[in-house]
Every structure is written in structure tokens, then in C-alpha cells.
Design a protein around this motif. Sequence first.
Motif, PDB file in Angstrom:
ATOM      1  N   GLN A  51       0.837  -1.218   0.000  1.00 49.24           N
ATOM      2  CA  GLN A  51       0.000   0.000   0.000  1.00 49.24           C
ATOM      3  C   GLN A  51       0.864   1.257   0.000  1.00 49.24           C
ATOM      4  O   GLN A  51       0.549   2.237  -0.673  1.00 49.24           O
ATOM      5  N   LEU A  52       1.949   1.212   0.766  1.00 50.99           N
ATOM      6  CA  LEU A  52       2.832   2.374   0.869  1.00 50.99           C
ATOM      7  C   LEU A  52       3.519   2.685  -0.461  1.00 50.99           C
ATOM      8  O   LEU A  52       3.728   3.847  -0.800  1.00 50.99           O
ATOM      9  N   LYS A  53       3.817   1.653  -1.225  1.00 51.91           N
ATOM     10  CA  LYS A  53       4.492   1.848  -2.516  1.00 51.91           C
ATOM     11  C   LYS A  53       3.640   2.681  -3.478  1.00 51.91           C
ATOM     12  O   LYS A  53       4.187   3.335  -4.363  1.00 51.91           O
ATOM     13  N   ALA A  54       2.327   2.673  -3.312  1.00 53.27           N
ATOM     14  CA  ALA A  54       1.462   3.501  -4.153  1.00 53.27           C
ATOM     15  C   ALA A  54       1.711   4.984  -3.874  1.00 53.27           C
ATOM     16  O   ALA A  54       1.567   5.821  -4.759  1.00 53.27           O
ATOM     17  N   MET A  55       2.098   5.310  -2.638  1.00 56.92           N
ATOM     18  CA  MET A  55       2.362   6.705  -2.256  1.00 56.92           C
ATOM     19  C   MET A  55       3.852   7.036  -2.323  1.00 56.92           C
ATOM     20  O   MET A  55       4.218   8.181  -2.551  1.00 56.92           O
ATOM     21  N   ARG A  56       4.679   6.029  -2.072  1.00 53.95           N
ATOM     22  CA  ARG A  56       6.132   6.197  -2.031  1.00 53.95           C
ATOM     23  C   ARG A  56       6.770   5.051  -2.819  1.00 53.95           C
ATOM     24  O   ARG A  56       7.101   4.017  -2.231  1.00 53.95           O
ATOM     25  N   PRO A  57       6.940   5.220  -4.115  1.00 51.65           N
ATOM     26  CA  PRO A  57       7.434   4.123  -4.958  1.00 51.65           C
ATOM     27  C   PRO A  57       8.750   3.504  -4.491  1.00 51.65           C
ATOM     28  O   PRO A  57       8.991   2.330  -4.706  1.00 51.65           O
ATOM     29  N   GLY A  58       9.596   4.242  -3.835  1.00 54.97           N
ATOM     30  CA  GLY A  58      10.891   3.713  -3.384  1.00 54.97           C
ATOM     31  C   GLY A  58      10.835   3.001  -2.055  1.00 54.97           C
ATOM     32  O   GLY A  58      11.877   2.564  -1.542  1.00 54.97           O
ATOM     33  N   ALA A  59       9.666   2.846  -1.474  1.00 60.42           N
ATOM     34  CA  ALA A  59       9.550   2.216  -0.158  1.00 60.42           C
ATOM     35  C   ALA A  59      10.053   0.774  -0.214  1.00 60.42           C
ATOM     36  O   ALA A  59       9.809   0.048  -1.174  1.00 60.42           O
ATOM     37  N   ALA A  60      10.777   0.381   0.834  1.00 61.60           N
ATOM     38  CA  ALA A  60      11.333  -0.965   0.935  1.00 61.60           C
ATOM     39  C   ALA A  60      10.990  -1.527   2.312  1.00 61.60           C
ATOM     40  O   ALA A  60      10.586  -0.776   3.197  1.00 61.60           O
TER      41      ALA A  60
END
Length: 155
Positions: A51-60
Motif C-alpha cells: 500500500q505504501l508503494k502507491a504513495m512512495r514508490p521507493g519504499a522498501a
Amino acid sequence: MAEVATRETALKEAEAVCTRRGAVLTPLRRQVLELVLRAEAPVGAYALLDQLKAMRPGAAPPTVYRALDFLLEQGLIHKVERLNAYIGCNESGHGHSHDHHHPHQFLICRTCGATMEIADPAVTHAIEAAARRVGFVLAEATVEIEGTCARCAEA
């Protein structure tokens, strides 16, 4: 609409709790907390990451785990060990005397997965007394109880 207002209130309370403690609820931590609060059931770290990757593509994964560790430390969420998932804390921001590490119990429905946090002092006292009887010094206790929720029991 009431759910959104309740979530916004919880986020504002979380911000206030962090400020009082000298901690910072960064935008990333706030986003992760909001995702946990939005979830209808306890949510796992990788589901949060997706879900976070939709807002922050670089999230790991470390991004999410660091945010979750902070939120746990501040008592804004709990980890439901049985499910390896996270749930918002019902008690956060309520000014309870036990600060952010309070005893709590989780009721987990085996049918639908619904999870409810309760904080029953009688359960806590029974656990503390049992531990004292055997010379065990209790630091923290989380009780996870499996069964059937009222909605599923009616069905």
C-alpha cells in the motif's frame, strides 16, 4: 464519514502523544499509522509495504519495519503475534496512567479474522499473581485469545 473523522482524530492524538514524549511522527510514520488504522483487520508488514508503494514508490521493507518499530515503541499500535500483523491501539492518546506499555488482550475470531483489543484489569491481575507465585518478574504481557466473534456466532 464517521470512520474518517475517527481516524483523523486518532492521527491528531498520535501526533500530540509523540510531541509530549519528544518524539516525531514524521510524514512516513503517519502514513504507516494511517494505513494500519484504515485496515479492517490486523495487517502485515508486507501488505503495508504494498500500500505504501502507491504513495512512495521507493519504499522498501526496512522503511516499513522502522516505522512500525517506532509506532510500537510509542504505543500507537500493537503487534498481534499469532497473526504476525499490526493493529491500532484502542488506548493510545487517552492519557492512561500506564503510559504506552499497557497490558492488553486480543480476541481473535477464527472464522473471519476480526481482532478486538481489550484491556481487562482482572486478566492482568491474574497473570501478575500467577507469575509472582512462581517467582517470575513480569515485564510485559499480551494475551491472544482465539474463538468466535459475536457476528460469526450469530451467522
